[in-house]
Scaffold this motif. Structure first.
Motif, short mmCIF file in Angstrom:
data_model
loop_
_atom_site.label_atom_id
_atom_site.label_comp_id
_atom_site.label_asym_id
_atom_site.label_seq_id
_atom_site.Cartn_x
_atom_site.Cartn_y
_atom_site.Cartn_z
N TYR A 3 0.85 -1.19 0.00
CA TYR A 3 0.00 0.00 0.00
C TYR A 3 0.88 1.23 0.00
O TYR A 3 1.92 1.27 0.66
N TYR A 4 0.43 2.25 -0.73
CA TYR A 4 1.15 3.52 -0.83
C TYR A 4 0.14 4.65 -0.67
O TYR A 4 -0.94 4.61 -1.27
N ILE A 5 0.50 5.63 0.14
CA ILE A 5 -0.37 6.79 0.32
C ILE A 5 0.20 7.96 -0.46
O ILE A 5 1.38 8.30 -0.31
N LEU A 6 -0.65 8.55 -1.28
CA LEU A 6 -0.31 9.77 -2.01
C LEU A 6 -0.90 10.93 -1.23
O LEU A 6 -2.11 10.99 -1.02
N ASP A 59 4.93 -1.38 -6.33
CA ASP A 59 5.86 -0.34 -5.87
C ASP A 59 5.15 1.01 -5.90
O ASP A 59 3.99 1.10 -6.29
N ASP A 60 5.87 2.06 -5.52
CA ASP A 60 5.25 3.39 -5.42
C ASP A 60 4.96 4.03 -6.77
O ASP A 60 4.33 5.08 -6.83
N ASN A 61 5.37 3.40 -7.85
CA ASN A 61 5.12 3.93 -9.18
C ASN A 61 3.63 4.10 -9.46
O ASN A 61 3.22 5.02 -10.17
N VAL A 62 2.80 3.23 -8.90
CA VAL A 62 1.36 3.31 -9.13
C VAL A 62 0.81 4.66 -8.64
O VAL A 62 0.00 5.29 -9.32
N ALA A 63 1.26 5.12 -7.49
CA ALA A 63 0.80 6.40 -6.95
C ALA A 63 1.50 7.58 -7.64
O ALA A 63 0.86 8.58 -7.95
N SER A 64 2.79 7.46 -7.88
CA SER A 64 3.53 8.54 -8.54
C SER A 64 3.01 8.80 -9.95
O SER A 64 2.87 9.96 -10.36
N THR A 65 2.72 7.75 -10.68
CA THR A 65 2.20 7.89 -12.04
C THR A 65 0.84 8.58 -12.02
O THR A 65 0.56 9.44 -12.85
N PHE A 66 0.01 8.22 -11.06
CA PHE A 66 -1.29 8.89 -10.92
C PHE A 66 -1.07 10.39 -10.72
O PHE A 66 -1.68 11.20 -11.41
N ALA A 67 -0.22 10.77 -9.77
CA ALA A 67 0.01 12.18 -9.48
C ALA A 67 0.53 12.92 -10.70
O ALA A 67 0.06 14.02 -11.02
#
Length: 97
Positions: A3-6, A59-67
Motif C-alpha cells: 500500500y502507498y499513500i499519495l 511499488d510506489d510507481n502506481v501512486a507517482s504515475t497517478f500524481a
C-alpha cells in the motif's frame, strides 16, 4: 502487494479552481479504482488543505504515475505531493499477499 499513500497539499484556491478539472480528475481516479490500483481517496475537510489517496501495487510507481497525470497537479492546484509506503496490517479489506 503493498500500500502507498499519495499525500496532496492543496493550494489556497483549490475549492474555487477545481471545477474545471474535476471531471478529468475523477475519471482518472475511477479508472485507477476499477483496475484495482486506487483503494480510496478524497480531500480532508475543514480546512480543505490536503487530500489523501491510498494505492495498492508492487511499488510506489502506481501512486507517482497517478500524481504526474492528475490534472489537479498538472494545472497547479497541488502545491506539493509525496508518496509514502504504508505498512497496513489490519482492516476489513486488508489482504496480506
Amino acid at each position: 502487494m503493498n500500500y502507498y499513500i499519495l499525500f496532496y497539499e492543496l493550494t489556497d484556491n483549490y475549492l474555487q479552481e477545481r471545477g474545471q478539472y474535476r471531471a478529468e480528475h475523477l475519471g482518472l481516479a475511477k479508472e485507477a479504482a476499477q483496475n484495482g490500483d486506487l483503494v480510496l481517496g478524497g480531500a480532508l475537510d475543514e480546512p480543505a488543505d490536503q487530500a489523501v489517496l491510498v494505492f495498492r501495487g508492487q511499488d510506489d510507481n502506481v501512486a507517482s504515475t497517478f500524481a504526474k497525470n492528475d490534472p489537479y497537479v498538472k494545472n497547479g492546484l497541488i502545491k506539493e505531493w509525496k508518496v509514502r509506503k504504508w505498512n497496513a496490517v489490519v482492516g476489513s479489506k486488508f489482504e496480506n499477499d
